[in-house]
Design an enzyme around this catalytic site. Structure first.
Site: not given
Ligand code: PGA
Length: 250
Positions: A9, A11, A94, A96, A166, A172, A212
Site C-alpha cells: 500500500n 499510500k 483503510h 486512514e 490492521e 506506521g 509495521s
Molecule cells: P505500515 O502500514 O506497514 O506502514 O504500518 C500498513 C498499512 O497502513 O496498510
C-alpha cells in the site's frame, strides 16, 4: 490450502517514474513466486503501473473508489473508471480513510458492493484503536466492523474479498502486534465469517495482517496458522525490503 498474498500500500507516495522503476525491479524477483503480489498505487500511478506490470506476476490495485458508478462527485473515482483501465484490486476502508475522510461502516459496505459489482477484488481493512485494545474490546470492534462491511454480500462475493486486519496502533508506528495476538485476532474474524457465511467460506477466505510488517518480522507473522500474508505500507516503498517480505520463506 489458502495461498499467501503480499500486498503493498503505497499510500500518497511515489511518482510515475519511480513506480515504473520499482515494478521493473520487482518483476524478476517475483517471476517464480508462489505468493500473490499486489501493489496498491496512487490513482496517478495506476495507468503507468498497469503497463509496467503487463506480463508479470505483479497485480495492480487502487487505494479507494467511490460507492456510486458516476455522477456529480467532484474529485472522486468510480469502479467503472478503475475497471476500464484494468485495475484488479482496491483497498476499501483503510483506517486512514475511516479517520481522515470519515468513512463509516455503511460507506465501506457500499464501496465493497460497488467493487464486486464491477469485478474488482476488494481488500477490506478492519482494526481497533489502542484504547479499544486496552479496554479489552478489540475482538468486539473488529468482528462488528467485519459484519457491517460484508452485510448483504453473497457467499461468492465474500470468497472473493480479501480481509486485512490492521490494528490502528500498529500502522506506521514501528509497533507490530505479536504474531500470537495478530493470529488470534484474525482467528476471531474467521470465526465471525464462519458464523455468518459458513465454515467452508471461513476456511477459504484470505485474511492478511497489516501494521509495521518488515523483513525481520514477516516470516514469524506469515507462518501463523490463520495469517495469509500482509498489507504492507512503509516497507512496500523500498524495493529491497518489499522483496525480502515477499520472499520471507526463502
Ligand atoms: P505500515 O502500514 O506497514 O506502514 O504500518 C500498513 C498499512 O497502513 O496498510
Amino acid at each position: 490450502m489458502r495461498k499467501k498474498v503480499i500486498a503493498g500500500n503505497w499510500k500518497m507516495n511515489m511518482l510515475p517514474d519511480a513506480a515504473i522503476r520499482f515494478i521493473d525491479g520487482l518483476t524478476p524477483v517475483v517471476k517464480d513466486s508462489q505468493n500473490e503480489v499486489i501493489l496498491c498505487v496512487p490513482y496517478t500511478d495506476l495507468f503507468y503501473s498497469l503497463l509496467a506490470a503487463q506480463n508479470t506476476n505483479i497485480k495492480i490495485g487502487a487505494q479507494n473508489l467511490h460507492w456510486e458508478e458516476f455522477g456529480a462527485y467532484t474529485g472522486e473515482v468510480s469502479a467503472p473508471m478503475l475497471k476500464s483501465i484494468g485495475v484488479q484490486y482496491v483497498i476499501i476502508g483503510h483506517s486512514e480513510r475511516r479517520q481522515y475522510f470519515k468513512e463509516s461502516d455503511d460507506i465501506v459496505n457500499k464501496k465493497l458492493k460497488m467493487a464486486h459489482l464491477h469485478d474488482i477484488k476488494p481488500i477490506v481493512c478492519v482494526g481497533e484503536t489502542l484504547n479499544e485494545r486496552e479496554e479489552g474490546k478489540a475482538v468486539e470492534v473488529i468482528t462488528n466492523q467485519i459484519e457491517k462491511a460484508l452485510e448483504g454480500l453473497s457467499k461468492e462475493q465474500v470468497l472473493k474479498t480479501i480481509v486485512a486486519y490492521e490494528p490502528i496502533w500498529a500502522i506506521g508506528t514501528g509497533k507490530t502486534a505479536t504474531a500470537d495476538d495478530a493470529n488470534s485476532a484474525i482467528k476471531s474474524i474467521r470465526e465471525k465469517i464462519g458464523m455468518l457465511y459458513g465454515a467452508d467460506v471461513a476456511e477459504e477466505v484470505i485474511i492478511l495482517y497489516g501494521g509495521s510488517v518488515k523483513p525481520t518480522n514477516a516470516k514469524e507473522l506469515f507462518s501463523m496458522s490463520d495469517i495469509d500474508g500482509g498489507l504492507i505500507g512503509g516497507a512496500s516503498l523500498k524495493l529491497e525490503e518489499f522483496e525480502n517480505i515477499i520472499n520471507y520463506n526463502k
